[in-house]
Design a protein around this motif. Structure first.
Motif, PDB file in Angstrom:
ATOM      1  N   ALA A  52     -18.071  19.209 -21.412  1.00 19.51           N
ATOM      2  CA  ALA A  52     -18.120  19.190 -22.876  1.00 19.51           C
ATOM      3  C   ALA A  52     -16.694  18.254 -23.680  1.00 19.51           C
ATOM      4  O   ALA A  52     -16.889  17.731 -24.543  1.00 19.51           O
ATOM      5  CB  ALA A  52     -17.827  20.531 -23.443  1.00 19.51           C
ATOM      6  N   ALA A  53     -15.652  18.363 -22.838  1.00 21.40           N
ATOM      7  CA  ALA A  53     -14.553  17.864 -23.385  1.00 21.40           C
ATOM      8  C   ALA A  53     -14.824  16.288 -23.459  1.00 21.40           C
ATOM      9  O   ALA A  53     -14.599  15.499 -24.063  1.00 21.40           O
ATOM     10  CB  ALA A  53     -13.260  17.983 -22.424  1.00 21.40           C
ATOM     11  N   ALA A  54     -15.468  15.710 -22.084  1.00 18.73           N
ATOM     12  CA  ALA A  54     -15.691  14.500 -21.963  1.00 18.73           C
ATOM     13  C   ALA A  54     -16.693  13.598 -23.230  1.00 18.73           C
ATOM     14  O   ALA A  54     -16.556  12.981 -23.578  1.00 18.73           O
ATOM     15  CB  ALA A  54     -16.168  13.913 -20.578  1.00 18.73           C
ATOM     16  N   LEU A  55     -17.767  14.741 -23.323  1.00 17.31           N
ATOM     17  CA  LEU A  55     -18.972  14.543 -24.317  1.00 17.31           C
ATOM     18  C   LEU A  55     -18.137  14.343 -25.579  1.00 17.31           C
ATOM     19  O   LEU A  55     -18.704  13.450 -26.515  1.00 17.31           O
ATOM     20  CB  LEU A  55     -20.027  15.587 -24.238  1.00 17.31           C
ATOM     21  N   VAL A  56     -17.294  15.303 -26.002  1.00 15.03           N
ATOM     22  CA  VAL A  56     -16.761  14.776 -27.379  1.00 15.03           C
ATOM     23  C   VAL A  56     -15.946  13.534 -27.557  1.00 15.03           C
ATOM     24  O   VAL A  56     -16.030  12.855 -28.706  1.00 15.03           O
ATOM     25  CB  VAL A  56     -15.355  16.025 -27.547  1.00 15.03           C
ATOM     26  N   GLY A  57     -15.198  13.241 -26.708  1.00 15.93           N
ATOM     27  CA  GLY A  57     -14.444  11.924 -26.735  1.00 15.93           C
ATOM     28  C   GLY A  57     -15.543  10.873 -26.722  1.00 15.93           C
ATOM     29  O   GLY A  57     -15.344   9.825 -27.508  1.00 15.93           O
ATOM     30  N   TRP A  58     -16.546  11.056 -25.798  1.00 16.12           N
ATOM     31  CA  TRP A  58     -17.533   9.951 -25.710  1.00 16.12           C
ATOM     32  C   TRP A  58     -18.263   9.636 -27.014  1.00 16.12           C
ATOM     33  O   TRP A  58     -18.556   8.589 -27.677  1.00 16.12           O
ATOM     34  CB  TRP A  58     -18.593  10.245 -24.494  1.00 16.12           C
ATOM     35  N   LEU A  59     -18.799  11.006 -27.458  1.00 15.16           N
ATOM     36  CA  LEU A  59     -19.561  10.908 -28.977  1.00 15.16           C
ATOM     37  C   LEU A  59     -18.721  10.197 -29.770  1.00 15.16           C
ATOM     38  O   LEU A  59     -19.328   9.456 -30.738  1.00 15.16           O
ATOM     39  CB  LEU A  59     -19.874  12.147 -29.309  1.00 15.16           C
ATOM     40  N   LEU A  60     -17.478  10.442 -29.959  1.00 12.67           N
ATOM     41  CA  LEU A  60     -16.460   9.806 -30.857  1.00 12.67           C
ATOM     42  C   LEU A  60     -16.299   8.460 -30.641  1.00 12.67           C
ATOM     43  O   LEU A  60     -16.086   7.435 -31.624  1.00 12.67           O
ATOM     44  CB  LEU A  60     -15.162  10.272 -30.925  1.00 12.67           C
ATOM     45  N   GLU A  61     -16.449   7.954 -29.392  1.00 13.29           N
ATOM     46  CA  GLU A  61     -16.190   6.407 -29.154  1.00 13.29           C
ATOM     47  C   GLU A  61     -17.704   5.761 -29.396  1.00 13.29           C
ATOM     48  O   GLU A  61     -17.412   4.602 -29.829  1.00 13.29           O
ATOM     49  CB  GLU A  61     -15.998   6.192 -27.734  1.00 13.29           C
ATOM     50  N   GLN A  62     -18.650   6.559 -29.188  1.00 10.62           N
ATOM     51  CA  GLN A  62     -19.963   5.743 -29.720  1.00 10.62           C
ATOM     52  C   GLN A  62     -20.047   5.587 -31.108  1.00 10.62           C
ATOM     53  O   GLN A  62     -20.512   4.659 -31.746  1.00 10.62           O
ATOM     54  CB  GLN A  62     -21.257   6.864 -29.136  1.00 10.62           C
ATOM     55  N   ALA A  63     -19.513   6.718 -31.895  1.00 15.68           N
ATOM     56  CA  ALA A  63     -19.605   6.463 -33.304  1.00 15.68           C
ATOM     57  C   ALA A  63     -18.678   5.456 -33.754  1.00 15.68           C
ATOM     58  O   ALA A  63     -19.019   4.967 -34.646  1.00 15.68           O
ATOM     59  CB  ALA A  63     -18.999   7.895 -34.087  1.00 15.68           C
ATOM     60  N   ALA A  64     -17.583   5.080 -33.016  1.00 10.72           N
ATOM     61  CA  ALA A  64     -16.823   4.137 -33.541  1.00 10.72           C
ATOM     62  C   ALA A  64     -17.478   2.718 -33.425  1.00 10.72           C
ATOM     63  O   ALA A  64     -17.158   1.966 -34.158  1.00 10.72           O
ATOM     64  CB  ALA A  64     -15.512   4.041 -32.435  1.00 10.72           C
TER      65      ALA A  64
END
Length: 792
Positions: A310-322
C-alpha cells in the motif's frame, strides 16, 4: 470548402478550396483506434469514484497510465503504451480514476496519445517495463565517462536548486514518527478527508494558516553551480550486481538492475529483498509486475493487504499523476485509486503513508479563508468547499518555493522607475517586479521591444525561450549555465530583467529553479500564449500565476496576421471558422484512411508545398497527434525518409542528412540534422551548434523529425506546416492541441483531414484537461498577506 473528395491532384495546395470546415459526414473516417490510438479517460473525481466501485479486486487497473514509451526519444508520454501483452496477466483496457491532466508527455512532449511501443519489428522497446532496455539506460561497468552534455549540466544545476529549496524548507514541522498514530495537524487533516467524504463541513482548523507576507530581503543564495558540472556518479558495479541477484531470484529481468540501483541507492538489494514493492520506484514498472516479483520473493505472505504494498502504491500513484501534470491529488481520488488496486482499507493506508512521512497532506479552502470558515461554523452557514490534497514532498516544496519567490519579486518595488513611458508592457515592467504578458505569436514582438528599451536604459537583460529563438537563450541553457549571463557570487543570475517567453511550458520544478535564481531588485516578466499546450512536467505555472492575480497582467491586442492567424484566433475561443485564403494559405485535404493520409502527406511535403509556395521541403514540418498507429510519427517519418533522404540507416537507424529531434531531457525537443557518426556517438547539427549524442543514448534521445507531435513542436514555428489528422486520432484532439498544431504555421497550413466532425467537436467542446496544483492558492494567500501588512 468543397465536401467532395478531391482527385489525385487534391494534395496540391494549388487545387483544393481553402477553409477549415470539416469534410461532410458522408466521408468515412478510418476504423477504430489501433494500438497507437488514444483512450478516453475520466476527467473528474466523481467518475473516478464510480469506476472504483465497479472495479474487481485483483485486476490491474491503471489509475494513471504507465510511463511513456522510453523507446521514443526522451518520451514522457503519460498514456499507456501498448500494454496487455500475452501472458502478462493484465487487462488490455484499464480504468483511469485519476483525473486526466493536460497531456504531459513525450519527448519534449506531452502528447495525449500512446507511444505505441511494442510493435513487432520496430526495433524499439515495448511498453512492458520488465524487458531489457525498457525505460532503463545503463552504462556498462568500467565504461569511460562521456563528456559532460548540456543535459547533464542542466540536471546538475537543477539539483543544486532543489537542494537549496529543501534547505529553505528544513524547518517544516517534524514528521510523525513512523508507525505511530497521527496527531496534531496531520490528524486534523485526515479527519477532513473523512468529513469531505461524508458530506460534512470541516471545521476551521482544517485550513492551513495564511502564509506570512514575504520579506523583501531573503537569505543569500547557494553558491553558483559550475558552468560544466560533473555528472552525478552512478551506482557501483557491486551494488548493481547485488540488485541483479535479487531480481533474478524474484523472476525479474536482470536488465533492471542498473535502474533499480540508481533509484534506490547503494542499499537497493537489501531494500528490494525486504520490500519487493520498492521495485515500483523504477520507471516503467507496473503494480502487477511488482506484485509478481513480491510473490516470488515472499511467497504467500505477499498479499494485497500488505502495508508495504500500500505504501509503495501511494507513492507510485502520485508519481504517475505527476506524469499527467498534477502536483497533488485529492485524497478521495487517491483512495479510490488504491481501492482499484485491491488495497482493502485505502483510507488507513493513506493515513499510514502520511504518518510515515512518505507523502504530505494539505487543505485548500475557498477564498473566504479560515476566519470566515470559523464564523460559518458558528452560524451554520456554508463557507464553501474544502479540498484535502496529498502530494509528494519534492513537488510540494517546489510549489511553495516558487510561490515564495514570485511573491518576493512581486513586492520588490515600492515606486515605479522612470523608463520614459512606452507601451503598456514597458510601463508595467517599470513599476513592478513581476508582470505577466499574454498574447499570440504576433504578440511576441512586445516583450522583445521591452528588452530593447531596457537595454537602452543600461539594464542587464536576458530573454529566455523554451525552444531556440533569435536573440534569446533557452530556458534549459540558462539554468544549466551554458547560455545567458551566468551567475553572481550569490548564485543568482547576473541580470536586472529576465523575460521568459513560452511561459506555459514551465513546469513547477523548472520554474522554482528559475525564480529562485532571479536576484532581489530584478524584474521578471512571464510571457506566453495561454491557449497552447501545457508543460511536459507537473504543474501549470503560467495558468496558476494568471489565476492568482498577484501581479499586473498585460493582455496583448495584436492579432496574428493573415488567414492562418484568423483561423487560429477563432480556435482559441472555441470556433472553427471558415477563412478566406485567396493565396491558399490554408488548405484542407480530406482523406479516407490512414494509408491515404500518409501518401498525401508525403506528396505535400516533397512536391506540392515547395512547388506552390517556394518553400523547401526541409522547411515544411509535419505534425500529428501521436507516435503510433498507421499515420503516427513513426509511419510518417518512415515514409518521408524513404522519399526525402533514403538510406540504410547505418548509424543506429540514421543517415547523414536525416531530420531528427534531439531530446536531451524530458520536455525538450531540439530540431537537428544528422551529420555523421563515429566512436564517440552520433553527430548532429542543431541550429548551427554541433551536438554529439553518445552511442548508448542515441536510441533514447534521438528520433526522426520530419514528423513530430504538437507537444514537440510547441515554441517553434515553420514557414509551412502539414497537420495530419487520421481517423484513429479523433479521441486525442482537444482545443489546445488543435490551437498549438495549427499555430505552428507561418505562411501556409495544410490539414490532412480524416476525422470528420471530430475536429469541430474538439475545438468547440474539448477544453484542456485539468491539472491539480496548489500554486494559485499559495500565491493568492501570500499576496493577500502582503496587502494586509504592507510595512513588512
Amino acid at each position: 470548402m468543397s465536401t467532395d473528395r478531391p482527385d489525385a491532384s487534391a494534395a496540391d495546395p494549388t487545387t483544393p478550396t481553402p477553409g477549415p470546415s470539416a469534410p461532410s459526414p458522408d466521408h468515412t473516417a478510418s476504423g477504430p483506434a489501433d494500438t497507437g490510438s488514444p483512450e478516453a479517460e475520466p476527467t473528474d473525481p466523481d467518475a473516478a469514484a464510480a469506476a472504483a466501485e465497479d472495479a474487481t479486486p485483483g485486476a490491474e487497473p491503471d489509475p494513471v497510465p504507465a510511463p511513456a514509451d522510453s523507446g521514443e526519444a526522451g518520451d514522457t508520454d503519460p498514456t499507456p503504451a501498448d500494454s496487455g501483452e500475452a501472458g502478462d496477466g493484465e487487462p488490455e483496457a484499464e480504468p483511469d480514476p485519476v483525473p486526466a491532466a493536460a497531456d504531459s508527455g513525450e519527448a519534449g512532449d506531452t502528447d495525449p496519445t500512446p507511444a505505441d511501443s511494442g510493435e513487432a519489428g520496430d526495433g524499439e522497446p515495448g511498453a512492458e517495463p520488465l524487458v531489457p532496455g525498457d525505460g532503463v539506460e545503463e552504462s556498462p561497468a568500467g565504461s569511460e565517462t562521456p563528456a559532460v552534455s548540456e543535459a547533464a549540466a542542466e540536471l546538475a544545476a537543477q539539483k543544486v536548486e532543489r537542494e537549496r529549496i529543501a534547505r529553505r524548507k528544513a524547518e517544516r514541522q517534524a514528521p510523525v514518527e513512523a508507525g505511530g498514530k497521527l496527531s496534531g495537524k496531520a490528524a486534523d487533516l485526515l479527519a477532513a478527508v473523512r468529513a469531505v467524504e461524508g458530506g460534512e463541513k470541516p471545521p476551521a482548523l482544517y485550513f492551513d494558516d495564511a502564509p506570512a507576507a514575504p520579506r523583501k530581503a531573503v537569505a543569500a543564495a547557494a553558491p553558483p553551480p559550475p558552468r560544466n558540472p560533473e555528472p552525478a556518479a552512478g551506482p557501483t558495479p557491486g551494488a548493481v550486481a547485488a540488485v541483479e541477484a535479487v531480481l533474478t531470484r524474484g523472476g525479474a529481468p536482470a536488465a533492471l538492475a542498473g535502474a533499480a540501483a540508481t533509484a534506490l541507492g547503494e542499499d537497493a538489494a537489501d531494500l528490494l529483498a525486504e520490500d519487493p514493492w520498492r521495485l515500483l520506484a523504477v520507471a516503467g514498472v507496473r503494480p502487477a509486475q511488482a506484485d509478481g516479483f513480491a510473490r516470488a520473493l515472499l511467497g504467500p505472505d505477499a498479499g494485497p493487504a500488505d502495508e508495504r504494498r500500500a505504501a509503495a502504491l501511494v507513492g507510485w500513484l502520485l508519481e504517475q499523476a505527476a506524469l499527467k501534470g498534477h502536483t497533488a491529488l485529492e485524497a478521495p481520488t487517491l483512495e479510490s485509486a488504491l481501492a482499484q488496486y485491491g488495497v482493502p482499507a485505502p483510507a488507513e493506508a493513506l493515513e499510514r503513508a502520511i504518518g510515515d512521512g512518505a507523502v504530505l497532506v494539505f487543505s485548500e479552502g475557498d477564498e473566504t479563508g479560515a476566519e470566515e470558515a470559523e464564523e460559518g461554523e458558528e452560524t451554520g452557514e456554508d463557507t464553501g468547499p474544502v479540498r484535502v490534497l496529498v502530494g509528494l514532498e519534492g513537488y510540494a516544496l517546489a510549489e511553495e518555493s516558487l510561490a515564495d519567490g514570485l511573491a518576493r519579486l512581486a513586492g520588490g518595488f515600492d515606486t515605479p522607475a522612470d523608463w520614459g513611458g512606452g507601451s503598456e508592457l514597458i510601463r508595467a515592467a517599470a513599476g513592478h517586479g513581476l508582470v505577466t504578458h499574454t498574447g499570440g505569436e504576433a504578440a511576441r514582438a512586445e516583450p522583445r521591444a521591452l528588452a530593447a528599451a531596457a537595454r537602452e536604459l543600461g539594464l542587464r537583460v536576458c530573454l529566455a525561450a523554451h525552444a531556440p529563438a533569435p536573440d534569446a537563450v533557452t530556458t534549459a541553457g540558462l539554468l544549466a549555465g551554458t547560455e545567458g549571463p551566468g551567475r553572481d557570487a550569490d548564485g543568482r543570475f547576473a541580470l536586472d530583467l529576465l523575460i521568459v517567453l513560452d511561459a506555459p511550458q514551465l513546469d513547477v520544478e523548472t520554474a522554482a529553479a528559475l525564480v529562485e535564481s532571479v536576484p532581489d531588485g530584478a524584474r521578471l516578466v512571464l510571457s506566453g500564449d495561454p491557449g497552447v499546450l501545457g508543460s511536459a512536467g507537473p504543474g501549470r505555472v503560467f495558468a496558476d500565476v494568471l489565476a492568482a492575480r498577484a501581479c499586473p497582467q498585460v493582455v496583448s491586442r495584436v492579432p496574428d496576421p493573415g488567414p492562418v492567424g484568423e483561423l487560429v484566433s477563432g480556435i482559441g475561443i472555441g470556433e472553427l471558422n471558415q477563412v478566406d485564403a485567396p493565396g491558399k494559405e490554408v488548405v484542407i485535404v480530406p482523406v479516407r484512411d490512414a494509408g491515404e493520409a500518409v501518401h498525401r502527406t508525403v506528396q505535400l511535403v516533397a512536391e506540392s508545398v515547395p512547388r506552390a509556395f517556394g518553400i523547401p521541403a526541409d522547411s515544411v514540418q509535419v505534425i500529428t497527434p501521436g507516435h503510433g498507429g498507421s499515420a503516427g510519427t513513426r509511419a510518417l517519418n518512415t515514409a518521408l525518409k524513404e522519399r526525402l533522404n533514403p538510406g540504410p540507416g547505418r548509424f543506429g537507424g540514421f543517415d547523414p542528412g536525416d531530420r531528427v529531434v534531439h531530446v536531451p531531457s524530458p520536455g525538450r525537443a531540439v530540431p537537428a540534422t544528422v551529420v555523421s557518426a563515429d566512436a564517440r556517438g552520433l553527430h548532429l547539427d542543431g541550429a548551427g551548434a554541433r551536438i554529439v549524442v553518445p552511442k548508448d543514448r542515441v536510441e533514447s534521445q534521438v528520433r526522426h523529425g520530419w514528423a513530430v507531435t504538437a507537444h514537440q513542436a510547441v515554441g517553434a514555428r515553420w514557414p509551412a506546416v502539414v497537420v495530419v489528422l487520421p481517423g484513429d486520432a479523433a479521441q486525442a484532439l482537444s482545443r489546445d492541441w488543435v490551437y498549438t498544431a495549427f499555430g505552428r504555421a507561418e505562411r501556409h497550413l495544410s490539414v490532412v483531414h480524416g476525422v470528420d466532425q471530430a475536429l469541430a467537436h474538439a475545438v468547440a467542446q474539448v477544453p484542456p484537461k485539468p491539472r491539480t496544483t496548489r500554486l494559485t492558492g499559495l500565491l493568492s494567500a501570500l499576496a493577500e498577506a502582503a496587502r494586509e501588512k504592507p510595512g513588512e
